[in-house]
Write a protein that holds these residues in place. Structure first.
Motif, PDB file in Angstrom:
ATOM      1  N   LEU A  39      43.633  40.129  32.442  1.00 62.98           N
ATOM      2  CA  LEU A  39      43.635  38.980  33.098  1.00 62.98           C
ATOM      3  C   LEU A  39      44.613  38.943  34.163  1.00 62.98           C
ATOM      4  O   LEU A  39      44.368  38.268  35.441  1.00 62.98           O
ATOM      5  N   ASN A  40      45.917  39.264  34.218  1.00 61.79           N
ATOM      6  CA  ASN A  40      46.514  39.348  35.137  1.00 61.79           C
ATOM      7  C   ASN A  40      46.316  40.128  35.947  1.00 61.79           C
ATOM      8  O   ASN A  40      46.736  39.628  37.555  1.00 61.79           O
ATOM      9  N   GLY A  41      45.835  41.258  36.041  1.00 60.25           N
ATOM     10  CA  GLY A  41      45.334  41.918  37.134  1.00 60.25           C
ATOM     11  C   GLY A  41      44.253  41.293  37.915  1.00 60.25           C
ATOM     12  O   GLY A  41      44.377  41.304  39.234  1.00 60.25           O
ATOM     13  N   ILE A  42      43.194  40.820  37.302  1.00 58.24           N
ATOM     14  CA  ILE A  42      42.175  39.806  37.999  1.00 58.24           C
ATOM     15  C   ILE A  42      42.722  38.796  38.766  1.00 58.24           C
ATOM     16  O   ILE A  42      42.287  38.782  39.873  1.00 58.24           O
ATOM     17  N   VAL A  43      43.676  38.031  38.090  1.00 55.92           N
ATOM     18  CA  VAL A  43      44.422  37.049  39.103  1.00 55.92           C
ATOM     19  C   VAL A  43      45.001  37.649  40.123  1.00 55.92           C
ATOM     20  O   VAL A  43      44.859  36.819  41.244  1.00 55.92           O
ATOM     21  N   LYS A  44      45.844  38.637  40.270  1.00 53.33           N
ATOM     22  CA  LYS A  44      46.238  39.326  41.168  1.00 53.33           C
ATOM     23  C   LYS A  44      45.327  39.771  42.279  1.00 53.33           C
ATOM     24  O   LYS A  44      45.500  39.651  43.434  1.00 53.33           O
ATOM     25  N   GLU A  45      44.076  40.164  41.926  1.00 52.58           N
ATOM     26  CA  GLU A  45      43.081  40.788  42.957  1.00 52.58           C
ATOM     27  C   GLU A  45      42.432  39.421  43.528  1.00 52.58           C
ATOM     28  O   GLU A  45      42.119  39.356  44.978  1.00 52.58           O
ATOM     29  N   GLU A  46      42.477  38.226  42.565  1.00 49.84           N
ATOM     30  CA  GLU A  46      41.924  37.058  43.145  1.00 49.84           C
ATOM     31  C   GLU A  46      42.650  36.433  44.223  1.00 49.84           C
ATOM     32  O   GLU A  46      42.023  36.024  45.239  1.00 49.84           O
ATOM     33  N   GLN A  47      44.264  36.725  44.320  1.00 50.52           N
ATOM     34  CA  GLN A  47      45.008  36.142  45.293  1.00 50.52           C
ATOM     35  C   GLN A  47      44.775  36.700  46.405  1.00 50.52           C
ATOM     36  O   GLN A  47      44.848  36.331  47.573  1.00 50.52           O
ATOM     37  N   LYS A  48      44.425  38.129  46.620  1.00 51.65           N
ATOM     38  CA  LYS A  48      44.205  38.839  47.711  1.00 51.65           C
ATOM     39  C   LYS A  48      42.796  38.529  48.372  1.00 51.65           C
ATOM     40  O   LYS A  48      42.792  38.371  49.673  1.00 51.65           O
ATOM     41  N   TYR A  49      42.079  38.126  47.544  1.00 53.85           N
ATOM     42  CA  TYR A  49      40.713  37.552  48.039  1.00 53.85           C
ATOM     43  C   TYR A  49      40.782  36.211  48.845  1.00 53.85           C
ATOM     44  O   TYR A  49      40.218  35.865  49.651  1.00 53.85           O
ATOM     45  N   ILE A  50      41.369  35.382  48.141  1.00 57.99           N
ATOM     46  CA  ILE A  50      41.810  34.008  48.607  1.00 57.99           C
ATOM     47  C   ILE A  50      42.544  33.829  49.883  1.00 57.99           C
ATOM     48  O   ILE A  50      42.434  33.321  50.808  1.00 57.99           O
TER      49      ILE A  50
END
Length: 160
Positions: A39-50
């Motif tokens: 979940l932490n990894g996905i949240v970090k990846e989401e920040q890049k997309y945002i």
């Protein structure tokens, strides 16, 4: 500016939102499993997309202003009305694609929010079961009424 630039920006916009949607779907599965590291990894990846979506959005605003000027309302619909032929059809398709992706992303994010809340509620229930709160901190003899001295609130706790 031409509609071709707007088409390129919107294609990039749709592509980034589809990537964000894929991450949201992965997040759903991770929330179901309870895997906090993933979940932490996905949240970090989401920040890049945002962050990337923010940059593309600024570019879209710039292109729309250049296309229709400062006098008109800077919307995609106003840009579509100024174009004709295949460019107009492409812009309409991209608008519809972006709208569909955003709608699906909203639904998946609402599901993820509910899953996260349920997980937190479960954690709170488990903590309350494992570590119950004591009912009373001070010891008091059972079935004995407190005296006026013990029951009152005093600034000093001393005897005269």
């Amino acid at each position: 500016m031409s509609a071709k630039q707007l088409i390129e920006v919107l294609e990039n916009h749709v592509k980034l939102h589809k990537g964000l949607l894929e991450l949201a779907n992965k997040k759903t599965e991770v929330l179901k499993k309870g895997d906090t590291e993933a979940l932490n990894g996905i949240v970090k990846e989401e920040q890049k997309y945002i962050a990337a979506i923010g940059r593309v959005e600024q570019e879209r605003i710039r292109v729309v202003h250049a296309m229709i000027g400062e006098t008109d309302e800077p919307t995609l619909t106003a840009c579509i009305l100024q174009t004709e032929g295949t460019e107009r059809a492409m812009l309409e398709k991209l608008r519809d694609d972006l709208s569909a992706v955003l709608s699906e992303l909203k639904n998946v994010n609402q599901l993820n929010e509910q899953l996260a809340k349920q997980s937190l509620q479960f954690v709170h229930v488990m903590l309350n079961m494992l570590m119950p709160q004591p009912k009373e901190v001070n010891y008091r003899k059972p079935n004995v009424a407190p005296s006026s001295y013990e029951g009152g609130s005093s600034l000093f706790d001393s005897k005269a």
